[in-house]
Design a protein around this motif. Sequence first.
Motif, PDB file in Angstrom:
ATOM      1  N   THR A  20       5.041  -2.636  -7.566  1.00  0.00           N
ATOM      2  CA  THR A  20       5.095  -3.202  -6.064  1.00  0.00           C
ATOM      3  C   THR A  20       6.551  -2.979  -5.630  1.00  0.00           C
ATOM      4  OG1 THR A  20       5.121  -5.362  -5.352  1.00  0.00           O
ATOM      5  CG2 THR A  20       6.132  -5.234  -7.352  1.00  0.00           C
ATOM      6  N   ASP A  21       6.298  -3.114  -4.456  1.00  0.00           N
ATOM      7  CA  ASP A  21       7.683  -3.021  -3.339  1.00  0.00           C
ATOM      8  C   ASP A  21       8.188  -4.388  -3.260  1.00  0.00           C
ATOM      9  OD1 ASP A  21       6.511  -0.323  -3.130  1.00  0.00           O
ATOM     10  OD2 ASP A  21       5.912  -0.743  -1.167  1.00  0.00           O
ATOM     11  N   VAL A  22       9.603  -4.126  -3.071  1.00  0.00           N
ATOM     12  CA  VAL A  22      10.282  -5.478  -2.960  1.00  0.00           C
ATOM     13  C   VAL A  22       9.836  -6.151  -1.519  1.00  0.00           C
ATOM     14  CG1 VAL A  22      12.612  -6.463  -2.554  1.00  0.00           C
ATOM     15  CG2 VAL A  22      12.076  -4.526  -4.208  1.00  0.00           C
ATOM     16  N   ASP A  23       9.680  -5.535  -0.352  1.00  0.00           N
ATOM     17  CA  ASP A  23       9.430  -6.085   0.821  1.00  0.00           C
ATOM     18  C   ASP A  23       8.145  -6.636   1.015  1.00  0.00           C
ATOM     19  OD1 ASP A  23       8.373  -3.471   0.972  1.00  0.00           O
ATOM     20  OD2 ASP A  23       9.142  -2.887   3.020  1.00  0.00           O
ATOM     21  N   CYS A  24       7.518  -7.387  -0.020  1.00  0.00           N
ATOM     22  CA  CYS A  24       5.950  -7.662   0.140  1.00  0.00           C
ATOM     23  C   CYS A  24       5.978  -8.909  -0.719  1.00  0.00           C
ATOM     24  CB  CYS A  24       5.124  -6.667  -0.185  1.00  0.00           C
ATOM     25  SG  CYS A  24       5.061  -6.292  -1.806  1.00  0.00           S
ATOM     26  N   GLY A  80       1.203   0.529  -2.278  1.00  0.00           N
ATOM     27  CA  GLY A  80       2.082   0.456  -3.317  1.00  0.00           C
ATOM     28  C   GLY A  80       2.704  -0.795  -3.265  1.00  0.00           C
ATOM     29  N   GLU A  81       2.231  -1.673  -2.366  1.00  0.00           N
ATOM     30  CA  GLU A  81       2.729  -3.056  -2.584  1.00  0.00           C
ATOM     31  C   GLU A  81       2.013  -3.823  -3.599  1.00  0.00           C
ATOM     32  OE1 GLU A  81       1.929  -1.459   0.115  1.00  0.00           O
ATOM     33  OE2 GLU A  81       3.750  -1.590   1.267  1.00  0.00           O
ATOM     34  N   LEU A  82       1.108  -3.217  -4.126  1.00  0.00           N
ATOM     35  CA  LEU A  82       0.290  -3.861  -5.274  1.00  0.00           C
ATOM     36  C   LEU A  82      -0.721  -2.889  -5.547  1.00  0.00           C
ATOM     37  CD1 LEU A  82      -1.374  -7.273  -6.098  1.00  0.00           C
ATOM     38  CD2 LEU A  82      -1.284  -5.407  -7.489  1.00  0.00           C
ATOM     39  N   THR A  92       1.170  -9.821   1.552  1.00  0.00           N
ATOM     40  CA  THR A  92       1.899  -9.752   2.859  1.00  0.00           C
ATOM     41  C   THR A  92       2.881  -8.812   3.074  1.00  0.00           C
ATOM     42  OG1 THR A  92       1.377 -12.397   2.981  1.00  0.00           O
ATOM     43  CG2 THR A  92       2.755 -11.517   4.681  1.00  0.00           C
ATOM     44  N   GLU A  93       3.067  -7.884   3.713  1.00  0.00           N
ATOM     45  CA  GLU A  93       4.298  -7.070   4.136  1.00  0.00           C
ATOM     46  C   GLU A  93       4.847  -7.247   5.288  1.00  0.00           C
ATOM     47  OE1 GLU A  93       4.056  -3.056   4.074  1.00  0.00           O
ATOM     48  OE2 GLU A  93       2.117  -2.752   5.338  1.00  0.00           O
ATOM     49  N   LEU A  94       6.315  -7.104   5.130  1.00  0.00           N
ATOM     50  CA  LEU A  94       6.859  -7.084   6.443  1.00  0.00           C
ATOM     51  C   LEU A  94       6.917  -5.907   7.285  1.00  0.00           C
ATOM     52  CD1 LEU A  94      10.358  -8.617   4.689  1.00  0.00           C
ATOM     53  CD2 LEU A  94       8.178 -10.016   5.784  1.00  0.00           C
ATOM     54  N   GLN A 147       9.122   4.882  13.370  1.00  0.00           N
ATOM     55  CA  GLN A 147       9.730   5.900  12.256  1.00  0.00           C
ATOM     56  C   GLN A 147       9.027   5.485  10.808  1.00  0.00           C
ATOM     57  OE1 GLN A 147      13.741   4.461  12.158  1.00  0.00           O
ATOM     58  NE2 GLN A 147      14.343   6.077  13.447  1.00  0.00           N
ATOM     59  N   TRP A 148       8.670   4.058  10.574  1.00  0.00           N
ATOM     60  CA  TRP A 148       8.198   3.601   9.458  1.00  0.00           C
ATOM     61  C   TRP A 148       6.755   4.310   9.312  1.00  0.00           C
ATOM     62  CZ3 TRP A 148       4.401  -0.574   9.138  1.00  0.00           C
ATOM     63  CH2 TRP A 148       4.447  -1.388   7.823  1.00  0.00           C
ATOM     64  N   ARG A 149       5.758   4.252  10.553  1.00  0.00           N
ATOM     65  CA  ARG A 149       4.572   4.753  10.431  1.00  0.00           C
ATOM     66  C   ARG A 149       4.547   6.124  10.202  1.00  0.00           C
ATOM     67  NH1 ARG A 149       0.353   1.928  12.664  1.00  0.00           N
ATOM     68  NH2 ARG A 149      -0.695   3.768  12.399  1.00  0.00           N
ATOM     69  N   ARG A 186       6.774   8.133   8.842  1.00  0.00           N
ATOM     70  CA  ARG A 186       7.068   8.716   7.312  1.00  0.00           C
ATOM     71  C   ARG A 186       5.898   8.284   6.301  1.00  0.00           C
ATOM     72  NH1 ARG A 186       9.106   4.941   4.663  1.00  0.00           N
ATOM     73  NH2 ARG A 186       7.524   5.194   3.411  1.00  0.00           N
ATOM     74  N   ARG A 187       5.163   7.247   6.564  1.00  0.00           N
ATOM     75  CA  ARG A 187       3.901   6.937   5.763  1.00  0.00           C
ATOM     76  C   ARG A 187       3.072   7.987   6.054  1.00  0.00           C
ATOM     77  NH1 ARG A 187       2.896   0.671   5.494  1.00  0.00           N
ATOM     78  NH2 ARG A 187       4.920   0.077   3.992  1.00  0.00           N
ATOM     79  N   ALA A 188       2.878   8.537   7.311  1.00  0.00           N
ATOM     80  CA  ALA A 188       1.894   9.472   7.502  1.00  0.00           C
ATOM     81  C   ALA A 188       2.178  10.620   7.148  1.00  0.00           C
ATOM     82  CB  ALA A 188       1.795   9.464   9.314  1.00  0.00           C
ATOM     83  N   SER A 199      14.929  -0.919   8.509  1.00  0.00           N
ATOM     84  CA  SER A 199      15.254  -2.109   8.251  1.00  0.00           C
ATOM     85  C   SER A 199      13.969  -2.902   9.077  1.00  0.00           C
ATOM     86  CB  SER A 199      16.636  -2.541   8.980  1.00  0.00           C
ATOM     87  OG  SER A 199      16.559  -2.561  10.381  1.00  0.00           O
ATOM     88  N   LYS A 200      13.723  -4.046   8.374  1.00  0.00           N
ATOM     89  CA  LYS A 200      12.677  -4.983   8.932  1.00  0.00           C
ATOM     90  C   LYS A 200      13.261  -5.848  10.210  1.00  0.00           C
ATOM     91  CE  LYS A 200      10.151  -2.485   6.433  1.00  0.00           C
ATOM     92  NZ  LYS A 200      10.422  -2.534   5.024  1.00  0.00           N
TER      93      LYS A 200
HETATM   94 MN    MN Z   1       8.002  -1.339   2.322  1.00  0.00          MN
END
Ligand code: MN
Length: 377
Positions: A135-139, A203-205, A250-252, A262-264, A266-268, A376-377
């Motif tokens: 799990t990731d921290v930001d969720c 990866g969040e769960l 739930t994810e931030l 930027q986030w999208r 990198r995930r892509a 950063s969120k």
């Molecule tokens: Mn994350």
Amino acid sequence: MIDLIALFLGLIHFSAPLIYYFYLKRHLTDPWNLSVDLTYKPNLSLLVPTYLEAQLIGDKLDDLMRQDYPRDLMEVVVVDSASGDGTAEEVREWMKVPSGCRVKLVEEGMRRGKAHALNYGLKWVDEAAEVVVITDVDCLWERRALAEVVKYFSDATVGAVTCVKIPKTEGSATVGIEDTYREYYTKVRVAESKIHSTVVFHGELAAFRREALEKVGGFPLDVGADDSHTASLIAMQGFRSICVPEARVTELVPQSWKAYLQWRTRRAQHLIQHFTAILRMARTPEKLARVLAIEAFLHLFNPWLLLTAFVATLSSLMIEQLTQVNTVVIAVFALILLFPTLRRPFITWITEQVTLAYAQARNLVVGKEIIWRKVSK
Ligand code: MN
Ligand code: GDD
């Protein structure tokens, strides 16, 4: 003539995902064809990778402790990669108050990426653990999320299980975009899972049958999408890798457009690496091969059809000027943008296509970004 080429490419671009979507939608309510034992409660190990998470890690550990799962059957392994912002100290502080759950903190001397940290953490996983959960921290997990995921492992054919994601977009400039994106993909992932397996994990769960995880050699170091790639490798072994709607997380979501893109991107980039790597492999089980082929097409090739159609339309407007075909195409897009119910899915779709194409270029020019900058969120 150029206008017709543009129209043809555009039609393929939009109809392929639509046909796939309507095909999947019919499978959304299919039974799982699994025998699930609701009393099944295996030993679990929860791996939490952390890099620069001092602010959120305390809340994250509190959240894990609220799960509806027997504490004596779970352990938490936090793997920190030399954060330097006090993340490890926060964890040590948190551990001082007894929680009734075994919590270990392991520290890497230097940062080598999330998958490297997960593999390092695996060395400390309890012998008794049958299921490894990352799990990731930001969720944040809904209280029943873990139990809802774990119950599926009572069927021996299940190798990996993931959650659905609820984006937390309040206050974000991109409000609506991530929600629409998630709404669409949740249906896609669950329906693919009903058919057999999905090839995109969260990866969040994400939970893995330990034996299957060991069989595929742990987490991949050369593909950024550690979650999706591991699950797919496990599915390649003949297990099912499924996304279950009862497990909600739930994810931030980053607040500004810049951070969001930027986030999208990198995930892509990571998903593209995942599909490219998996397509190179021989011998894919038949049902998985179909899902993989269409998903790889949609992620790797389809965005380029749209961009080519766009460039062809512009060229046609310059060379052929307003033709009948051009006029109809422009009128259709103008109508879509006029209707709010169509506008949002449309903008969401275009954002994704541009991100995917840009991410492919970035993989080639900048590199894989396996060790990524924190957004950063
Ligand atoms: Mn994350
Ligand atoms: N130990 C360790 N070392 N942890 C790391 C590292 C590292 O080098 N890099 C990132 N992490 C941790 C973060 O602290 C966080 O808990 C988790 O990994 C995910 O990082 P985020 O920065 O939140 O990434 P994301 O939400 O954009 O990542 C998503 O896509 C990734 C693949 O592209 C998630 O779905 C990830 O689970 C997935 O790996």
